[in-house]
Design a protein around this motif. Structure first.
Motif, PDB file in Angstrom:
ATOM      1  N   HIS A 133     -49.121   5.371 -27.014  1.00 56.33           N
ATOM      2  CA  HIS A 133     -50.335   5.726 -26.281  1.00 56.33           C
ATOM      3  C   HIS A 133     -50.871   7.011 -26.891  1.00 56.33           C
ATOM      4  O   HIS A 133     -50.110   7.897 -27.281  1.00 56.33           O
ATOM      5  N   SER A 180     -58.430   4.339 -21.630  1.00 61.60           N
ATOM      6  CA  SER A 180     -57.145   4.526 -22.277  1.00 61.60           C
ATOM      7  C   SER A 180     -57.218   4.143 -23.751  1.00 61.60           C
ATOM      8  O   SER A 180     -57.764   3.101 -24.098  1.00 61.60           O
ATOM      9  N   SER A 218     -55.004   3.719 -27.487  1.00 64.33           N
ATOM     10  CA  SER A 218     -53.631   3.524 -27.939  1.00 64.33           C
ATOM     11  C   SER A 218     -53.580   2.933 -29.342  1.00 64.33           C
ATOM     12  O   SER A 218     -54.597   2.555 -29.926  1.00 64.33           O
ATOM     13  N   ASN A 234     -44.527   5.671 -33.970  1.00 65.16           N
ATOM     14  CA  ASN A 234     -44.559   6.389 -32.694  1.00 65.16           C
ATOM     15  C   ASN A 234     -44.253   7.866 -32.907  1.00 65.16           C
ATOM     16  O   ASN A 234     -44.898   8.749 -32.324  1.00 65.16           O
ATOM     17  N   THR A 245     -51.888  12.099 -24.796  1.00 69.28           N
ATOM     18  CA  THR A 245     -50.828  11.602 -23.911  1.00 69.28           C
ATOM     19  C   THR A 245     -49.509  11.455 -24.659  1.00 69.28           C
ATOM     20  O   THR A 245     -48.587  12.208 -24.447  1.00 69.28           O
ATOM     21  N   GLY A 290     -45.847   9.760 -25.688  1.00 76.06           N
ATOM     22  CA  GLY A 290     -44.777   9.105 -24.943  1.00 76.06           C
ATOM     23  C   GLY A 290     -44.110   7.992 -25.739  1.00 76.06           C
ATOM     24  O   GLY A 290     -44.489   7.710 -26.881  1.00 76.06           O
ATOM     25  N   THR A 291     -43.134   7.356 -25.122  1.00 76.85           N
ATOM     26  CA  THR A 291     -42.365   6.312 -25.796  1.00 76.85           C
ATOM     27  C   THR A 291     -43.101   4.983 -25.773  1.00 76.85           C
ATOM     28  O   THR A 291     -44.079   4.804 -25.028  1.00 76.85           O
ATOM     29  N   THR A 296     -41.856   2.299 -24.559  1.00 79.89           N
ATOM     30  CA  THR A 296     -41.602   1.750 -23.217  1.00 79.89           C
ATOM     31  C   THR A 296     -42.597   2.296 -22.205  1.00 79.89           C
ATOM     32  O   THR A 296     -43.109   1.555 -21.356  1.00 79.89           O
ATOM     33  N   ASP A 297     -42.878   3.595 -22.280  1.00 78.43           N
ATOM     34  CA  ASP A 297     -43.876   4.205 -21.383  1.00 78.43           C
ATOM     35  C   ASP A 297     -45.223   3.507 -21.527  1.00 78.43           C
ATOM     36  O   ASP A 297     -45.890   3.202 -20.530  1.00 78.43           O
ATOM     37  N   PHE A 298     -45.614   3.282 -22.771  1.00 81.29           N
ATOM     38  CA  PHE A 298     -46.907   2.653 -23.041  1.00 81.29           C
ATOM     39  C   PHE A 298     -46.923   1.220 -22.517  1.00 81.29           C
ATOM     40  O   PHE A 298     -47.904   0.786 -21.915  1.00 81.29           O
ATOM     41  N   LYS A 355     -45.327  -0.064 -20.018  1.00 81.03           N
ATOM     42  CA  LYS A 355     -45.456  -0.039 -18.553  1.00 81.03           C
ATOM     43  C   LYS A 355     -46.885   0.292 -18.142  1.00 81.03           C
ATOM     44  O   LYS A 355     -47.425  -0.272 -17.188  1.00 81.03           O
ATOM     45  N   ARG A 356     -47.493   1.196 -18.871  1.00 83.18           N
ATOM     46  CA  ARG A 356     -48.878   1.575 -18.572  1.00 83.18           C
ATOM     47  C   ARG A 356     -49.823   0.397 -18.801  1.00 83.18           C
ATOM     48  O   ARG A 356     -50.727   0.152 -18.005  1.00 83.18           O
TER      49      ARG A 356
END
Length: 333
Positions: free
Chosen positions: A130, A260, A262, A278, A302, A304-305, A307-309, A311-312
């Motif tokens: 992200h 958003s 990414s 990443n 932003t 992050g990992t 996995t974070d992305f 979930k978002r």
């Protein structure tokens, strides 16, 4: 006994071969990551040049070029709300050399509006990192009686006719936010889609529309000129760039809407390469020069990992598709 011994030996050999193949695969993936990148990378931006996504893509490309020691070239591929560029990357080899600068519209909105083709394109992509977010804001004419979001809702409820709201088009985050406000606030609103920000801002300043849902960076020149004012920001957090803008969620909970941005790659891109990208994005977003350029666009870095992305992505898609379904949004009004 001899037969059983032979079977045991064959089985042992097969298991050994399988383990060796697996080990080779791991070594191969690690080796690919170590050698990556060995040639220029293409960053597909599925939107026209000059917009926030394009500028962000070019800022990111410059930083990745420095970190990865290979040129990262921006390729604008426009059309069908970003679907043309998305499909191009989805069909590219999964080797880390063709990447996508994505917005939430590509994976959270397009599948519900464009159907199977958009759904298939999203399914053929994998999240990498992200990048940034920007909250949507509501702007009104400087002469409007509303000075905050609560006042705007009060005006909408008291009006005998629906208040009009301008956006960049049908099915955009901006449009969906307007529909969300109408439903959650139990007010009547009339959507007015525009092809360009200039025309929308001109009509807002001239009183042809009651409000405009936009980005801070788009509205700021006319705010500075005193022609329009910002009465609400669609964020659960204080917008640090302009903390004085009232948060809409304080008046109408659940009305947060962040645009958003990414980075994505073709599905099956080796995990070590995704991790390398990443990491490179993280380096870019921690760079003060990059941060300053993003701030000029009204964007907040932003990171992050992966996995974070992921979930978002799921949360954004659930929200947008719910609004599209409830408001029965169609591409042609």
């Amino acid at each position: 006994m001899k037969l059983n011994s032979a079977r045991f030996a064959i089985g042992t050999l097969m298991r050994g071969a399988a383990l060796a193949a697996c080990a080779c695969g791991i070594v191969s993936g690690a080796a690919a990551a170590d050698a990556y990148p060995a040639r220029p990378i293409t960053l597909v931006v599925p939107f026209a040049g000059g917009g926030s996504a394009d500028i962000l893509g070019r800022v990111l490309a410059n930083s990745l070029t420095e970190t990865l020691k290979q040129p990262v070239v921006v390729d604008n591929r426009t059309g069908a709300g970003g679907l043309v560029g998305t499909s191009l990357v989805a069909k590219a080899p999964a080797d880390g050399y063709t990447l996508l600068l994505a917005t939430d519209s590509l994976y959270a909105i397009n599948p519900a509006l464009y159907g199977k083709k958009a759904e298939d394109a999203v399914a053929a992509l994998t999240p990498v990192a992200h990048l940034a977010e920007a909250p949507l804001v509501i702007a009104v004419n400087s002469a409007s009686p509303a000075n905050d979001f609560a006042g705007l809702l009060k005006q909408a409820k008291a009006s005998s006719a629906p208040l009009s709201f301008g956006t960049p088009g049908v099915g955009t985050d901006h449009h969906l936010l307007g529909e969300l406000i109408a439903k959650s606030g139990q007010v009547r609103l009339n959507h007015v889609p525009y092809r360009g920000a200039g025309a929308a801002l001109g009509d807002l300043a001239g009183g042809q529309i009651d409000m405009l849902i936009t980005l801070v960076s788009t509205a700021q020149p006319m705010v500075a000129a005193g022609k329009i004012k910002l009465v609400g920001v669609a964020s659960t957090k204080v917008y640090e760039a302009q903390p004085q803008i009232p948060r809409m969620g304080q008046t109408l909970p659940g009305t947060d809407m962040l645009v958003s941005y990414s980075l994505m790659a073709p599905k099956s891109t080796p995990a070590p390469i995704v991790a390398r990208l990443n990491e490179a994005v993280g380096i870019a977003l921690r760079n003060s020069s990059v941060g300053s350029k993003l701030a000029e666009l009204g964007l907040t870095p932003t990171g992050g990992t992966v996995t974070d992305f992921a979930k978002r992505m799921q949360a954004e898609r659930q929200q947008r598709e719910g609004i599209i379904r409830d408001a029965d949004v169609k591409l042609v009004e």
